[in-house]
Design a protein around this motif. Structure first.
Motif, PDB file in Angstrom:
ATOM      1  N   GLU A   1      37.029  38.633  43.492  1.00  0.00           N
ATOM      2  CA  GLU A   1      37.704  37.669  42.617  1.00  0.00           C
ATOM      3  C   GLU A   1      36.756  37.226  41.511  1.00  0.00           C
ATOM      4  OE1 GLU A   1      38.789  33.743  41.007  1.00  0.00           O
ATOM      5  OE2 GLU A   1      36.967  34.338  42.088  1.00  0.00           O
TER       6      GLU A   1
ATOM      7  N   HIS B   1      41.395  36.082  38.929  1.00  0.00           N
ATOM      8  CA  HIS B   1      42.006  37.391  39.170  1.00  0.00           C
ATOM      9  C   HIS B   1      41.438  37.988  40.450  1.00  0.00           C
ATOM     10  CE1 HIS B   1      43.998  38.037  35.177  1.00  0.00           C
ATOM     11  NE2 HIS B   1      43.130  37.099  34.848  1.00  0.00           N
ATOM     12  N   TYR B   2      42.294  38.668  41.190  1.00  0.00           N
ATOM     13  CA  TYR B   2      41.910  39.287  42.458  1.00  0.00           C
ATOM     14  C   TYR B   2      42.006  40.811  42.298  1.00  0.00           C
ATOM     15  CZ  TYR B   2      42.429  34.577  44.281  1.00  0.00           C
ATOM     16  OH  TYR B   2      42.290  33.226  44.492  1.00  0.00           O
TER      17      TYR B   2
ATOM     18  N   ASP C   1      43.917  45.018  39.115  1.00  0.00           N
ATOM     19  CA  ASP C   1      44.266  43.597  39.192  1.00  0.00           C
ATOM     20  C   ASP C   1      45.441  43.425  40.162  1.00  0.00           C
ATOM     21  OD1 ASP C   1      44.405  40.919  38.750  1.00  0.00           O
ATOM     22  OD2 ASP C   1      44.904  41.035  36.615  1.00  0.00           O
TER      23      ASP C   1
ATOM     24  N   TYR D   1      46.331  40.339  41.826  1.00  0.00           N
ATOM     25  CA  TYR D   1      47.015  39.048  41.731  1.00  0.00           C
ATOM     26  C   TYR D   1      46.237  38.151  40.775  1.00  0.00           C
ATOM     27  CZ  TYR D   1      48.850  34.450  43.066  1.00  0.00           C
ATOM     28  OH  TYR D   1      49.400  33.197  43.034  1.00  0.00           O
ATOM     29  N   GLU D   2      46.967  37.264  40.072  1.00  0.00           N
ATOM     30  CA  GLU D   2      46.342  36.323  39.144  1.00  0.00           C
ATOM     31  C   GLU D   2      46.820  34.913  39.433  1.00  0.00           C
ATOM     32  OE1 GLU D   2      46.210  35.199  34.360  1.00  0.00           O
ATOM     33  OE2 GLU D   2      47.336  36.959  35.067  1.00  0.00           O
TER      34      GLU D   2
ATOM     35  N   SER E   1      41.040  34.540  30.028  1.00  0.00           N
ATOM     36  CA  SER E   1      41.974  35.560  30.504  1.00  0.00           C
ATOM     37  C   SER E   1      41.222  36.877  30.670  1.00  0.00           C
ATOM     38  CB  SER E   1      43.113  35.744  29.508  1.00  0.00           C
ATOM     39  OG  SER E   1      42.627  36.320  28.308  1.00  0.00           O
ATOM     40  N   LEU E   2      41.872  37.827  31.323  1.00  0.00           N
ATOM     41  CA  LEU E   2      41.266  39.148  31.496  1.00  0.00           C
ATOM     42  C   LEU E   2      41.073  39.833  30.149  1.00  0.00           C
ATOM     43  CD1 LEU E   2      40.175  40.920  33.723  1.00  0.00           C
ATOM     44  CD2 LEU E   2      42.453  41.930  33.989  1.00  0.00           C
TER      45      LEU E   2
END
Length: 343
Positions: free
Chosen positions: A268, A272-273, A280, A282-283, A290-291
């Motif tokens: 993580e 984000h996971y 990616d 899960y968020e 942000s990513l």
């Protein structure tokens, strides 16, 4: 160091003796004043052995023993500093850095000796190495983003005091997480800024939000201003976490945590996971980096240690290769083992 290799070849016991005395000096320095019993418990070494080594270090003028406990002398502090390079060579850290850098295909890798899962002082060493790495990147008009967590708190704690450049701004890269104020990104950003004699802005939002609250917060003027600064930051230093640990810290429902884990999430970063390949999974809905932002930031430092974070490190460092990873020996050796096993 050719001399060290020669000594290890002809008298391998020297390595063990040096490591024991180095660890004694280091733990006394960080915990002084401390008694022999306390030191014995920290190092998990018998009191008799501790007494023998402590007496030798005292005779060498490196330790003082007083009624309140033991202290490291000025000569001891100098010796401790000089031994850092020797310990790196004894543990093969330089070679380990080269190997890990090649295996993960990263721009830069910095490894400190030890395993922070087993020795809390290793976290301090990582914090010091990461803080010095960060200082070298700072220039006039830098905007530095920092995430929360115990590792980032240690980075701020270990940052040497003193101005590096003009018009530097430090901001939290994300909203707060958990009840411990000292490890929230706002507190860490403020402390780091004060150490650097820089300016700072805060982001007064929780870390995990529902959609309605998230949309409402985005309309707040102060929040919008900080988000704009986050989009402009050119340096990011962040911690890497295990997905299961971070999901529970965010108090996600157990059913959701199970789903995330079942889908392969192991690491993580900034809400984000990711699975082991960097996908990616899960968020968390949160205000902050942000990513997409992450990929655009010019200078990035990721920090994580302990062999239990090895999979998380592999996952997050697969996102981009032009970053610096600061980690410890325990994590590095486990990462190498996992990568070699997978290839």
């Amino acid at each position: 160091m050719d001399l060290i290799r020669l000594l290890k070849g002809i008298a391998p016991e020297i390595s063990d003796i040096l490591e024991i005395r180095y660890n004694i000096l280091r733990h006394v320095y960080y915990n002084q004043p401390i008694g022999r019993r306390g030191l014995s418990q920290i190092l998990n070494i018998g009191e008799r052995a501790i007494r023998t080594e402590v007496n030798i270090l005292k005779e060498l003028g490196l330790l003082n023993i007083e009624s309140m406990g033991m202290y490291v002398t000025e000569d001891g502090i100098k010796t401790l500093e000089s031994l850092k390079a020797v310990m790196r060579e004894l543990r093969g850290i330089t070679n380990l850095e080269v190997k890990l850098k090649q295996l993960l295909a990263l721009d830069n890798v910095i490894i400190v000796p030890g395993d922070s899962d087993l020795d809390p002082l290793v976290l301090k060493d990582m914090g010091k190495s990461a803080s010095l790495c960060l200082r070298r990147l700072i220039a006039d008009n830098s905007i530095i983003g920092i995430t929360g967590g115990t590792t980032m708190a240690q980075v701020a704690e270990e940052m040497p005091e003193g101005k590096v450049a003009e018009n530097v701004l430090v901001i939290p890269a994300r909203g707060g997480l958990g009840k411990d104020v000292e490890t929230q990104s706002n507190s860490i950003a403020a402390k780091l800024a004060k150490k650097l004699q820089a300016n700072y802005r805060l982001l007064h939002t929780p870390d995990n939000l529902d959609e309605m609250t998230f949309q409402a917060i985005l309309k707040v003027t102060d929040i919008k201003e900080v988000i704009e600064l986050i989009n402009q930051m050119n340096i990011l230093i962040f911690g890497i976490g295990r997905s299961d640990v971070m999901a529970r810290r965010r108090q996600l429902p157990e059913t959701l945590i199970s789903e995330i884990i079942e889908k392969g999430a192991v690491g993580e970063a900034f809400g984000h996971y990711f699975d082991i390949e960097g996908n990616d999974i899960y968020e968390s809905l949160t205000v902050g980096i942000s990513l997409d932002n992450f990929y655009k930031i010019q200078r990035v430092i990721g920090v994580a240690g302990g062999k239990n974070k090895a999979e998380a490190i592999i996952a997050v460092t697969s996102l981009r290769k032009d970053i610096t990873l600061v980690t410890d020996e325990g994590a590095a050796r486990k990462v190498i083992q996992l990568v070699k096993k997978a290839t």
